[in-house]
Design a protein around this motif. Structure first.
Motif, short mmCIF file in Angstrom:
data_model
loop_
_atom_site.label_atom_id
_atom_site.label_comp_id
_atom_site.label_asym_id
_atom_site.label_seq_id
_atom_site.Cartn_x
_atom_site.Cartn_y
_atom_site.Cartn_z
N VAL A 1 0.84 -1.20 0.00
CA VAL A 1 0.00 0.00 0.00
C VAL A 1 0.87 1.25 0.00
CG1 VAL A 1 -1.77 1.28 1.27
CG2 VAL A 1 -1.88 -1.22 1.15
N ILE B 1 0.87 4.14 -2.90
CA ILE B 1 0.71 5.57 -2.61
C ILE B 1 1.89 6.35 -3.17
CG2 ILE B 1 0.64 7.29 -0.75
CD1 ILE B 1 -0.96 5.13 0.88
N GLY C 1 1.68 9.12 -5.98
CA GLY C 1 2.23 10.43 -5.60
C GLY C 1 3.21 10.93 -6.65
#
Length: 130
Positions: free
Chosen positions: A75, A79, A83
């Motif tokens: 996870v 992210i 990003g």
């Protein structure tokens, strides 16, 4: 049920890698696309669609898998990948875009690979416990 999760990760890896290749190669082949009848590939909606598909697959696959392996590493990489893509798109620094967006796609693919590794460990441990 585990077969579905493995397939989602493999689809996620493929989608993320295609996105990374698309974003990395597009600046170099932009002028040739109309000659090949592929000018639609340079459309912003194609890119948004690829990013959206990767996001949906990532959240779906890693979210379901987290319930089994309880590891946050996939996870976190998901992210970080999104990003990187977001910074590449919205930072306004055009020089970073062709670096950060493909890098983000590769990081997302890596998050799926890590997820597959954890799922395989869960399956092996589950088999050995029974």
């Amino acid at each position: 049920m585990n077969i579905l999760k493995f397939n989602l990760d493999k689809i996620g890896i493929s989608a993320s890698l295609l996105c990374a290749i698309h974003c990395a190669a597009l600046p170099f082949i932009m002028t040739l696309l109309p000659l090949w009848g592929l000018s639609f590939i340079a459309n912003d909606w194609v890119e948004i669609g690829m990013i959206g598909l990767s996001l949906i697959l990532g959240i779906w696959s890693l979210g379901k898998s987290f319930k089994l392996h309880k590891r946050t590493t996939p996870v976190i990489f998901l992210i970080l990948g999104f990003g990187s893509i977001a910074i590449g798109h919205f930072s306004g620094l055009e020089v970073l875009e062709p670096i950060l967006i493909p890098l983000g796609g590769l990081i997302i693919a890596f998050s799926h690979l890590i997820n597959l590794k954890y799922l395989k460990k869960c399956r092996v441990n589950h088999i050995h416990q029974h």
